[in-house]
Every structure is written in C-alpha cells, then in structure tokens.
Design a protein around this motif. Structure first.
Motif, PDB file in Angstrom:
ATOM      1  N   ASP A  64       0.828  -1.209   0.000  1.00  0.00           N
ATOM      2  CA  ASP A  64       0.000   0.000   0.000  1.00  0.00           C
ATOM      3  C   ASP A  64       0.864   1.261   0.000  1.00  0.00           C
ATOM      4  O   ASP A  64       0.450   2.310  -0.511  1.00  0.00           O
ATOM      5  CB  ASP A  64      -0.922   0.008   1.226  1.00  0.00           C
ATOM      6  N   ALA A  65       2.069   1.153   0.582  1.00  0.00           N
ATOM      7  CA  ALA A  65       2.989   2.296   0.630  1.00  0.00           C
ATOM      8  C   ALA A  65       3.841   2.406  -0.624  1.00  0.00           C
ATOM      9  O   ALA A  65       4.695   3.297  -0.718  1.00  0.00           O
ATOM     10  CB  ALA A  65       3.885   2.179   1.864  1.00  0.00           C
ATOM     11  N   GLY A  66       3.601   1.514  -1.583  1.00  0.00           N
ATOM     12  CA  GLY A  66       4.333   1.568  -2.846  1.00  0.00           C
ATOM     13  C   GLY A  66       5.656   0.851  -2.852  1.00  0.00           C
ATOM     14  O   GLY A  66       6.463   1.026  -3.772  1.00  0.00           O
ATOM     15  N   ILE A  67       5.901   0.024  -1.847  1.00  0.00           N
ATOM     16  CA  ILE A  67       7.145  -0.748  -1.787  1.00  0.00           C
ATOM     17  C   ILE A  67       7.014  -1.975  -2.678  1.00  0.00           C
ATOM     18  O   ILE A  67       5.983  -2.641  -2.687  1.00  0.00           O
ATOM     19  CB  ILE A  67       7.455  -1.145  -0.329  1.00  0.00           C
ATOM     20  N   SER A  68       8.063  -2.284  -3.402  1.00  0.00           N
ATOM     21  CA  SER A  68       8.014  -3.346  -4.411  1.00  0.00           C
ATOM     22  C   SER A  68       8.125  -4.735  -3.795  1.00  0.00           C
ATOM     23  O   SER A  68       8.628  -4.907  -2.677  1.00  0.00           O
ATOM     24  CB  SER A  68       9.138  -3.155  -5.421  1.00  0.00           C
ATOM     25  N   ASP A  69       7.647  -5.727  -4.563  1.00  0.00           N
ATOM     26  CA  ASP A  69       7.806  -7.121  -4.150  1.00  0.00           C
ATOM     27  C   ASP A  69       9.275  -7.492  -4.015  1.00  0.00           C
ATOM     28  O   ASP A  69       9.649  -8.294  -3.152  1.00  0.00           O
ATOM     29  CB  ASP A  69       7.142  -8.050  -5.173  1.00  0.00           C
ATOM     30  N   THR A  70      10.116  -6.923  -4.876  1.00  0.00           N
ATOM     31  CA  THR A  70      11.551  -7.228  -4.828  1.00  0.00           C
ATOM     32  C   THR A  70      12.147  -6.839  -3.488  1.00  0.00           C
ATOM     33  O   THR A  70      12.931  -7.588  -2.891  1.00  0.00           O
ATOM     34  CB  THR A  70      12.288  -6.497  -5.957  1.00  0.00           C
ATOM     35  N   SER A  71      11.773  -5.666  -2.987  1.00  0.00           N
ATOM     36  CA  SER A  71      12.277  -5.222  -1.685  1.00  0.00           C
ATOM     37  C   SER A  71      11.759  -6.112  -0.567  1.00  0.00           C
ATOM     38  O   SER A  71      12.495  -6.464   0.365  1.00  0.00           O
ATOM     39  CB  SER A  71      11.862  -3.772  -1.427  1.00  0.00           C
ATOM     40  N   LEU A  72      10.497  -6.498  -0.655  1.00  0.00           N
ATOM     41  CA  LEU A  72       9.916  -7.370   0.365  1.00  0.00           C
ATOM     42  C   LEU A  72      10.570  -8.747   0.369  1.00  0.00           C
ATOM     43  O   LEU A  72      10.755  -9.357   1.419  1.00  0.00           O
ATOM     44  CB  LEU A  72       8.410  -7.509   0.142  1.00  0.00           C
ATOM     45  N   ASP A  73      10.934  -9.231  -0.818  1.00  0.00           N
ATOM     46  CA  ASP A  73      11.562 -10.552  -0.913  1.00  0.00           C
ATOM     47  C   ASP A  73      12.929 -10.589  -0.248  1.00  0.00           C
ATOM     48  O   ASP A  73      13.451 -11.668   0.045  1.00  0.00           O
ATOM     49  CB  ASP A  73      11.694 -10.965  -2.380  1.00  0.00           C
ATOM     50  N   ALA A  74      13.524  -9.414  -0.017  1.00  0.00           N
ATOM     51  CA  ALA A  74      14.838  -9.358   0.623  1.00  0.00           C
ATOM     52  C   ALA A  74      14.741  -9.322   2.142  1.00  0.00           C
ATOM     53  O   ALA A  74      15.763  -9.256   2.829  1.00  0.00           O
ATOM     54  CB  ALA A  74      15.609  -8.138   0.131  1.00  0.00           C
ATOM     55  N   VAL A  75      13.512  -9.364   2.664  1.00  0.00           N
ATOM     56  CA  VAL A  75      13.305  -9.351   4.116  1.00  0.00           C
ATOM     57  C   VAL A  75      13.092 -10.778   4.608  1.00  0.00           C
ATOM     58  O   VAL A  75      12.332 -11.543   4.010  1.00  0.00           O
ATOM     59  CB  VAL A  75      12.087  -8.485   4.497  1.00  0.00           C
ATOM     60  N   ILE A  76      13.740 -11.136   5.697  1.00  0.00           N
ATOM     61  CA  ILE A  76      13.562 -12.455   6.293  1.00  0.00           C
ATOM     62  C   ILE A  76      12.483 -12.385   7.365  1.00  0.00           C
ATOM     63  O   ILE A  76      12.565 -11.579   8.294  1.00  0.00           O
ATOM     64  CB  ILE A  76      14.871 -12.959   6.925  1.00  0.00           C
ATOM     65  N   CYS A  77      11.463 -13.175   7.224  1.00  0.00           N
ATOM     66  CA  CYS A  77      10.441 -13.311   8.254  1.00  0.00           C
ATOM     67  C   CYS A  77       9.885 -14.729   8.202  1.00  0.00           C
ATOM     68  O   CYS A  77       9.403 -15.154   7.152  1.00  0.00           O
ATOM     69  CB  CYS A  77       9.311 -12.298   8.065  1.00  0.00           C
ATOM     70  N   PRO A  78       9.979 -15.486   9.288  1.00  0.00           N
ATOM     71  CA  PRO A  78      10.572 -15.095  10.574  1.00  0.00           C
ATOM     72  C   PRO A  78      12.077 -15.284  10.565  1.00  0.00           C
ATOM     73  O   PRO A  78      12.604 -16.089   9.798  1.00  0.00           O
ATOM     74  CB  PRO A  78       9.918 -16.065  11.547  1.00  0.00           C
ATOM     75  N   ILE A  79      12.770 -14.541  11.415  1.00  0.00           N
ATOM     76  CA  ILE A  79      14.211 -14.738  11.548  1.00  0.00           C
ATOM     77  C   ILE A  79      14.483 -16.033  12.307  1.00  0.00           C
ATOM     78  O   ILE A  79      13.666 -16.500  13.094  1.00  0.00           O
ATOM     79  CB  ILE A  79      14.861 -13.541  12.260  1.00  0.00           C
ATOM     80  N   GLY A  80      15.640 -16.618  12.026  1.00  0.00           N
ATOM     81  CA  GLY A  80      16.027 -17.861  12.693  1.00  0.00           C
ATOM     82  C   GLY A  80      15.776 -19.071  11.813  1.00  0.00           C
ATOM     83  O   GLY A  80      14.823 -19.102  11.044  1.00  0.00           O
ATOM     84  N   ILE A  81      16.653 -20.060  11.917  1.00  0.00           N
ATOM     85  CA  ILE A  81      16.445 -21.291  11.163  1.00  0.00           C
ATOM     86  C   ILE A  81      15.255 -22.037  11.757  1.00  0.00           C
ATOM     87  O   ILE A  81      14.906 -21.866  12.919  1.00  0.00           O
ATOM     88  CB  ILE A  81      17.710 -22.182  11.167  1.00  0.00           C
TER      89      ILE A  81
END
Length: 295
Positions: A236-253
């Motif tokens: 909604d804020a105009g952030i791209s899927d590419t940027s979101l794909d670079a975020v780890i959620c959840p953190i940890g193995i």
C-alpha cells in the motif's frame, strides 16, 4: 610498516569490512620484500602495506582480490624472481615464475579475515537479551534500539556497543543512510507491531529511494499473519515485491524454537549460515523466511 598494516586491518574489521592479507614468511637471495612484510586489501577496494612492489606485488594483489571474492583458496605461494624464469620452466613445480631481475625466492602466506557481525536488535525484550548473551559467546557486536528507555538500559543489555532510545521516525531521521552500513543485520523484534511496521517500511522506503544504500540483512520476528499484514502495508505504501523478498520473516532457522534462548540459538545459527553463503557468493536470504518454508 607491519604494525601499521595490522592496525589498519583491525580498523577495517571493526568497520565491518572483510580483509585479505598476505605476509612474506620466507625469503632466499635478493627479494624486495623481507620477512614480515605485509599487504592487506579490504572488500571495499582499499589497501595498506607492501610486499615489495613491482610484478610480485601486482600478482599478490590479484591473488588477494580472488581470495576476497571466494574464487581462490588462501594459502602458501612461492615466487621465483628471475629474468630467465619466463624463458624456461623452473625445476621446482611449486614456484610461480616472475620476470624480475632480483633473482631470489619469496614465500608468501595469504589469509582472509572476516569482520564479526554487528547486529542491531530493534526491540530490547526477552529475545534480544538472549541473542545478546549468545553474541557475547560468539564474539559478535550487538547494538540495541527501543522506544522504551528501560529496554536499552546497560543492566538489561550489558554487551551492547550502542544503546539507542528512539522511535523509528527519529532513528531514521538521525541516521545517515551510509552509516547504517555499520550493521551487518537489522533484526526487528519490538513489543509493538505498529512500531515494528514503521521501522520496516521506513528502511524499505529508504532503500528504494536511495537514501539508504547500506547492505545490511533485514529481518523481523513474527507469525505468518503478522508478515501478511506487514506485506500489505508495504505494498500500500508503494514498496516493491523485490524489496519485500529481501526481508527475512521469521528470523532464525526452522527448528521450532519456542523459548527466547532457543530463538537466540536459531537466529545466531542463521547468521552463521548467511555469512558462509555470502563468502561462497550465494544469496544469503534465498532459503529463509515463510516463502522458503512454504515452497
């Protein structure tokens, strides 16, 4: 010169830069660099010291650049500095021939030194406290940020090198985009989802606009429902899927961690794995988070 090169190397490591260093450990005959001479190169292209200059140094620099990129295994190399070496094969197969008038033989050892992670824990609660304890054992650097003053207190986080009491907007306003590169990881793990979301969107927006060009790995703790909500807010804020794909959620193995201490082990293990992937030239985020777990 040796001491100053070592001091420079330590300063590069403290700044989070990976460094390759070559040292002269043995010499025979006439050689430009004596035993103990060193040259170091960081991943950002800076260098310090010398092993004697000329063709030998050019070859050592090329070697160190390959070591930094993971293309060459560090180790022991011997060089024959003789004009005729280019005209006929040397009898000693372990010698690298150089077209030089010096005439001697020099042995050089190369090694790579990795800077310890510097992790910003955005949220100073139970999991952050446990990660801080684990990081101390691993000799990593930890900083902590929280909107609550008591959760960046020295008593709660005795091992933190930075304690930042700020809301996301204030933090992002005060921080220079390049200065954030002092962090290898920013892990969002606050007590309030709205504060976490503001920080996440602020960091992603900064990356997309170019005001934040730091290379830290970005991750957040949370459930699938929380990540779905964050994703929608980001889109909604105009952030791209590419940027979101670079975020780890959840953190940890994925070890079904439940307690803060178990989560800390899972998170630190993931960081260790990510560092190994980076050295091998792989994507450190590719196999992390809900997208990986559900694929």
């Amino acid at each position: 010169m040796t001491a100053s090169t070592l001091a420079w190397t330590l300063s590069q490591l403290d700044a989070g830069n990976r460094v390759a260093i070559a040292s002269v450990v043995e010499s025979q005959g006439s050689v430009p660099g004596k035993v103990g001479a060193k040259i170091a190169i960081s991943l950002n292209g800076e260098q310090h010291g010398t092993v004697g200059g000329a063709g030998l140094e050019m070859m050592v620099i090329d070697h160190l650049q390959g070591v930094l990129k993971g293309e060459i295994i560090p180790g022991i190399d011997r060089f024959q500095l003789r004009k005729e070496a280019r005209e006929k094969k040397d009898r000693e197969s372990d010698l690298t021939a150089l077209n030089s008038l010096c005439g001697g033989i020099v042995t050089i050892v190369s090694e790579v030194l990795d800077a310890p992670p510097h992790v910003l824990l955005a949220g100073g609660g139970h999991c952050a406290i446990a990660i801080g304890k684990m990081a101390e054992v691993l000799d990593w650097k930890i900083s902590v940020m929280d909107a609550r003053a008591e959760f960046v207190d020295e008593n709660m986080h005795p091992y933190a090198v930075e304690r930042i009491h700020a809301m996301p907007a204030d933090f992002l306003h005060l921080e220079n985009g390049e200065r954030l590169d002092r962090f290898s990881h920013i892990l969002i793990m606050g007590h309030d989802w709205s504060i976490d979301q503001d920080l996440l969107l602020g960091l992603l927006s900064g990356r997309e606009s170019g005001t934040i060009n730091a290379s830290f790995i970005l991750g957040t703790i949370g459930s699938q429902a929380k990540w779905k909500s964050f994703t929608q807010a980001a889109l909604d804020a105009g952030i791209s899927d590419t940027s979101l794909d670079a975020v780890i959620c959840p953190i940890g193995i994925d070890v079904t961690a439940q307690t803060p201490e178990e989560i800390a082990i899972a998170v630190c293990a993931q960081i260790i794995d990510q560092r190994s992937r980076i050295i091998r030239g792989e994507d450190p985020v590719l196999h992390s988070g809900w997208r990986a777990h559900s694929s």
